[in-house]
Design an enzyme around this catalytic site. Sequence first.
Site, PDB file in Angstrom:
ATOM      1  CD  GLN A 269     -30.107  -2.102  34.574  1.00 31.48           C
ATOM      2  OE1 GLN A 269     -30.884  -3.118  35.006  1.00 31.48           O
ATOM      3  NE2 GLN A 269     -29.387  -2.010  33.849  1.00 31.48           N
TER       4      GLN A 269
ATOM      5  CG  ASP B 237     -27.859  -8.340  38.003  1.00 31.07           C
ATOM      6  OD1 ASP B 237     -28.166  -8.369  36.769  1.00 31.07           O
ATOM      7  OD2 ASP B 237     -28.254  -7.181  38.478  1.00 31.07           O
TER       8      ASP B 237
ATOM      9  CE  LYS C 267     -32.085  -6.024  33.176  1.00 29.18           C
ATOM     10  NZ  LYS C 267     -30.902  -5.465  33.872  1.00 29.18           N
TER      11      LYS C 267
HETATM   12  N1  GUN Z   1     -25.911  -2.472  33.794  1.00 27.41           N
HETATM   13  C1  GUN Z   1     -25.618  -2.994  32.553  1.00 27.41           C
HETATM   14  N2  GUN Z   1     -25.955  -4.253  32.507  1.00 27.41           N
HETATM   15  C2  GUN Z   1     -26.276  -4.828  33.886  1.00 27.41           C
HETATM   16  C3  GUN Z   1     -26.620  -6.065  34.262  1.00 27.41           C
HETATM   17  O1  GUN Z   1     -26.675  -7.191  33.669  1.00 27.41           O
HETATM   18  N3  GUN Z   1     -27.330  -6.002  35.431  1.00 27.41           N
HETATM   19  C4  GUN Z   1     -27.404  -4.838  36.269  1.00 27.41           C
HETATM   20  N4  GUN Z   1     -27.962  -4.747  37.563  1.00 27.41           N
HETATM   21  N5  GUN Z   1     -27.181  -3.684  35.635  1.00 27.41           N
HETATM   22  C5  GUN Z   1     -26.591  -3.675  34.475  1.00 27.41           C
END
Ligand code: GUN
Length: 292
Positions: free
Chosen positions: A96, A119, A52
């Site tokens: 995350q 998100d 990211k």
């Molecule tokens: N863990 C697995 N997928 C995601 C996601 O799309 N966003 C976040 N913040 N954590 C994750």
Amino acid sequence: MQILDGKIVSQSVKDQLKIKTDFLKAEGKKPPHLAAILIGNNGASETYVASKVKTCNEIGFKSTLMRFEESIAEQELIAAIEQLNSDADVDGILVQLPLPEHIDEQKIISLIHPDKDVDGFHPVSVGRLVQGLPAFIPATPYGIMLMLEHYKIATTGKHAVVIGRSNIVGRPMSILLSQNTNPGNCTVTLCHSRTGNLKELCLQADIIVAALGKPGFLTADMVKENAVVIDVGITRVPDASKKSGFAIKGDVDFEHVAPKCSYITPVPGGVGLMTIGALMMNTYNAAQQKNR
Ligand code: GUN
């Protein structure tokens, strides 16, 4: 059978965002700014967050990574979120997941300011999505919609079966596919671990989204000819032949299902690559304040 190539579509999304970001900068405006919070040393989470941040750099966004030990007190995490909420330079915040056991995930998600919830997990974002208002859409279902759009896959009037009811993928996917939009306008069946007649339902499906996290679960006898199959699975399975020691496996038995499909996403190289592009779209929209 045509492969839906996540590499091509995500690159196109990133290219468009880079052009728009260059344009913002040329006008003397600030670039979109994504802040990511990473807790502990989960290998998969570290990889996701690193890509990211890397993608932000590639398209000219600003990024901030805040790292904390697994043992972080909930109060310290809350303070970090509040600081990012009130930082006018930060447009998007993501924490995350998964979080350590001692931290209340739902409480943490709800503390992110809805205007910065890139998100799309905050109850306000989910409510806006359900009502068909402009909303931050969770990255995986958003990425799938971008892919269907890119390949101009006909969805109107089709029967879509979504397998898995998670807040992150299955449930928002079912809502997006049922909306009066293009792509969308599907008749949607949302299946889960308690669905009794899963095979029967899958055999009626024009579109199947497999998002249950069980490698190879969707087999050829569950898929009708010319179906569109979207594989969301990304399970790590031990594989001594790989340098990393593991291989990434999807929820679909690709080898046997693919010959029956009109379109199918591979794993790796499909939906997984789309999610970061979708997150970047949300971050750009957050900076443009599109979802207020
Ligand atoms: N863990 C697995 N997928 C995601 C996601 O799309 N966003 C976040 N913040 N954590 C994750």
